[in-house]
Design a protein around this motif. Structure first.
Motif, PDB file in Angstrom:
ATOM      1  N   GLN A   1       5.549  22.303 -44.160  1.00  0.00           N
ATOM      2  CA  GLN A   1       4.950  20.970 -44.120  1.00  0.00           C
ATOM      3  C   GLN A   1       3.440  21.043 -43.859  1.00  0.00           C
ATOM      4  O   GLN A   1       2.635  20.297 -44.454  1.00  0.00           O
ATOM      5  CB  GLN A   1       5.632  20.131 -43.031  1.00  0.00           C
ATOM      6  CG  GLN A   1       7.080  19.802 -43.315  1.00  0.00           C
ATOM      7  CD  GLN A   1       7.241  18.909 -44.532  1.00  0.00           C
ATOM      8  OE1 GLN A   1       6.412  18.040 -44.806  1.00  0.00           O
ATOM      9  NE2 GLN A   1       8.306  19.144 -45.288  1.00  0.00           N
ATOM     10  N   LYS A   2       3.027  21.969 -43.002  1.00  0.00           N
ATOM     11  CA  LYS A   2       1.605  22.137 -42.717  1.00  0.00           C
ATOM     12  C   LYS A   2       0.854  22.639 -43.961  1.00  0.00           C
ATOM     13  O   LYS A   2      -0.262  22.179 -44.273  1.00  0.00           O
ATOM     14  CB  LYS A   2       1.431  23.123 -41.569  1.00  0.00           C
ATOM     15  CG  LYS A   2       0.003  23.281 -41.101  1.00  0.00           C
ATOM     16  CD  LYS A   2      -0.063  24.224 -39.919  1.00  0.00           C
ATOM     17  CE  LYS A   2      -1.504  24.403 -39.452  1.00  0.00           C
ATOM     18  NZ  LYS A   2      -1.591  25.344 -38.298  1.00  0.00           N
TER      19      LYS A   2
ATOM     20  N   LYS B   1       1.734  22.153 -47.103  1.00  0.00           N
ATOM     21  CA  LYS B   1       1.660  21.055 -48.055  1.00  0.00           C
ATOM     22  C   LYS B   1       0.569  20.058 -47.674  1.00  0.00           C
ATOM     23  O   LYS B   1      -0.151  19.538 -48.534  1.00  0.00           O
ATOM     24  CB  LYS B   1       3.005  20.348 -48.134  1.00  0.00           C
ATOM     25  CG  LYS B   1       4.089  21.146 -48.843  1.00  0.00           C
ATOM     26  CD  LYS B   1       5.381  20.351 -48.916  1.00  0.00           C
ATOM     27  CE  LYS B   1       6.457  21.131 -49.642  1.00  0.00           C
ATOM     28  NZ  LYS B   1       7.737  20.379 -49.721  1.00  0.00           N
ATOM     29  N   ALA B   2       0.435  19.794 -46.372  1.00  0.00           N
ATOM     30  CA  ALA B   2      -0.603  18.864 -45.926  1.00  0.00           C
ATOM     31  C   ALA B   2      -1.996  19.426 -46.217  1.00  0.00           C
ATOM     32  O   ALA B   2      -2.914  18.685 -46.639  1.00  0.00           O
ATOM     33  CB  ALA B   2      -0.441  18.596 -44.436  1.00  0.00           C
ATOM     34  N   GLU B   3      -2.190  20.740 -46.028  1.00  0.00           N
ATOM     35  CA  GLU B   3      -3.487  21.355 -46.340  1.00  0.00           C
ATOM     36  C   GLU B   3      -3.787  21.284 -47.835  1.00  0.00           C
ATOM     37  O   GLU B   3      -4.934  21.019 -48.236  1.00  0.00           O
ATOM     38  CB  GLU B   3      -3.483  22.806 -45.870  1.00  0.00           C
ATOM     39  CG  GLU B   3      -3.466  22.953 -44.350  1.00  0.00           C
ATOM     40  CD  GLU B   3      -3.393  24.410 -43.923  1.00  0.00           C
ATOM     41  OE1 GLU B   3      -3.244  25.276 -44.832  1.00  0.00           O
ATOM     42  OE2 GLU B   3      -3.470  24.681 -42.709  1.00  0.00           O
TER      43      GLU B   3
ATOM     44  N   LYS C   1      -2.745  18.998 -49.894  1.00  0.00           N
ATOM     45  CA  LYS C   1      -3.097  17.612 -50.193  1.00  0.00           C
ATOM     46  C   LYS C   1      -4.537  17.307 -49.784  1.00  0.00           C
ATOM     47  O   LYS C   1      -5.275  16.611 -50.491  1.00  0.00           O
ATOM     48  CB  LYS C   1      -2.133  16.659 -49.493  1.00  0.00           C
ATOM     49  CG  LYS C   1      -0.744  16.629 -50.102  1.00  0.00           C
ATOM     50  CD  LYS C   1       0.133  15.624 -49.381  1.00  0.00           C
ATOM     51  CE  LYS C   1       1.527  15.591 -49.995  1.00  0.00           C
ATOM     52  NZ  LYS C   1       2.409  14.614 -49.298  1.00  0.00           N
ATOM     53  N   MET C   2      -4.934  17.858 -48.631  1.00  0.00           N
ATOM     54  CA  MET C   2      -6.309  17.642 -48.187  1.00  0.00           C
ATOM     55  C   MET C   2      -7.302  18.278 -49.154  1.00  0.00           C
ATOM     56  O   MET C   2      -8.356  17.701 -49.479  1.00  0.00           O
ATOM     57  CB  MET C   2      -6.486  18.217 -46.783  1.00  0.00           C
ATOM     58  CG  MET C   2      -5.728  17.436 -45.713  1.00  0.00           C
ATOM     59  SD  MET C   2      -6.357  15.761 -45.488  1.00  0.00           S
ATOM     60  CE  MET C   2      -7.970  16.121 -44.808  1.00  0.00           C
TER      61      MET C   2
END
Length: 256
Positions: A229-230, A232-234, A236-237
């Motif tokens: 999840q971390k 994927k968030a990076e 997206k950023m």
């Protein structure tokens, strides 16, 4: 000469043994008298031969244990004057002699006949009409009477494994029927539980046994999930920052 010497030796040894036995007797008698005087022994000491025998100590009776009273039986509300199920609808029984009525009543009935009458009472509470014998409600009533009978039996004979297995099978069967009835007709489900006195509990969400290996595996899976999840968030950023940069460059090119 040798015979007289041997006789003297025997007499000396016998005198010594007699003196030792008399001293032992006086010591035991003195100890018994002191014990009886101090109150440890009840009653005078009885002498037998050269020893003093203490009288037996009086043991007082213990308090009677109270019998454990279990829950009331489901057959407790059946009056002994009620007629058996086979003779309840016969009009001739009401005009017979009192002795015949007693023979046909529940006072002299077996446990099986009483249980059959209890089943009929529970069925009458939940059945749809007089001829209903196969509906889900009737099956739940029959299983309820059977389960309560097994529970009363196991309270007296807790090592009866066969009947315990039958009781657990009946409980599982009733749970499946109640679950289906709850999903299909909720109002009927509530009425059946209220009439029969059943408390429906929801099954647990997960049945697996929590071992150390399973707990370690679960913790590792949670760590992997959080890392993914971390990541994927990076990503997206980065995508958002890349789009903002391209938009800024496009706006600059337009202004020029």
């Amino acid at each position: 000469m040798f015979s007289s010497c041997g006789l003297r030796a025997v007499l000396k040894s016998a005198g010594g043994v007699f003196r030792e036995s008399s001293a032992l007797y006086t010591a035991v008698s003195a100890r018994a008298s002191t014990c009886s005087g101090s109150g440890l022994l009840s009653g005078p000491a009885v002498s037998k031969g050269s020893f003093a025998v203490a009288p037996p100590v009086r043991h007082y009776a213990r308090v009677a244990k109270k019998k454990k009273t279990g829950p009331e039986s489901q057959l407790g509300d059946l009056l002994p004057t009620m007629l058996k199920m086979d003779y309840a609808a016969v009009p001739l029984v009401q005009s017979t002699d009192d002795l015949v009525k007693r023979l046909l009543s529940l006072e002299l009935a077996s446990h099986r006949e009483k249980l059959q009458l209890k089943k009929e009472q529970l069925i009458a509470k939940v059945q749809r009409d007089e001829n209903d014998r196969n509906s889900v409600e009737v099956q739940v009533a029959i299983l309820t009477a059977r389960i309560r009978n097994y529970q009363e039996h196991l309270q007296k004979h807790h090592k009866d494994k066969a009947n315990k297995r039958r009781m657990l099978m009946a409980i599982d069967r009733r749970k499946k029927l109640l679950k289906n009835l709850r999903l299909v007709r909720f109002d009927t489900f509530e009425r059946v539980c209220e009439q029969l006195g059943i408390t429906y509990t929801f099954p647990p969400e997960y049945y697996r046994r929590a071992t150390r290996r399973w707990l370690a595996k679960k913790e590792f899976c949670i760590k992997v999930f959080k890392a993914v999840q971390k990541q994927k968030a990076e990503q997206k950023m980065k995508q958002r920052s890349g789009t903002t940069e391209t938009e800024a460059k496009a706006s600059e090119a337009q202004t020029q």
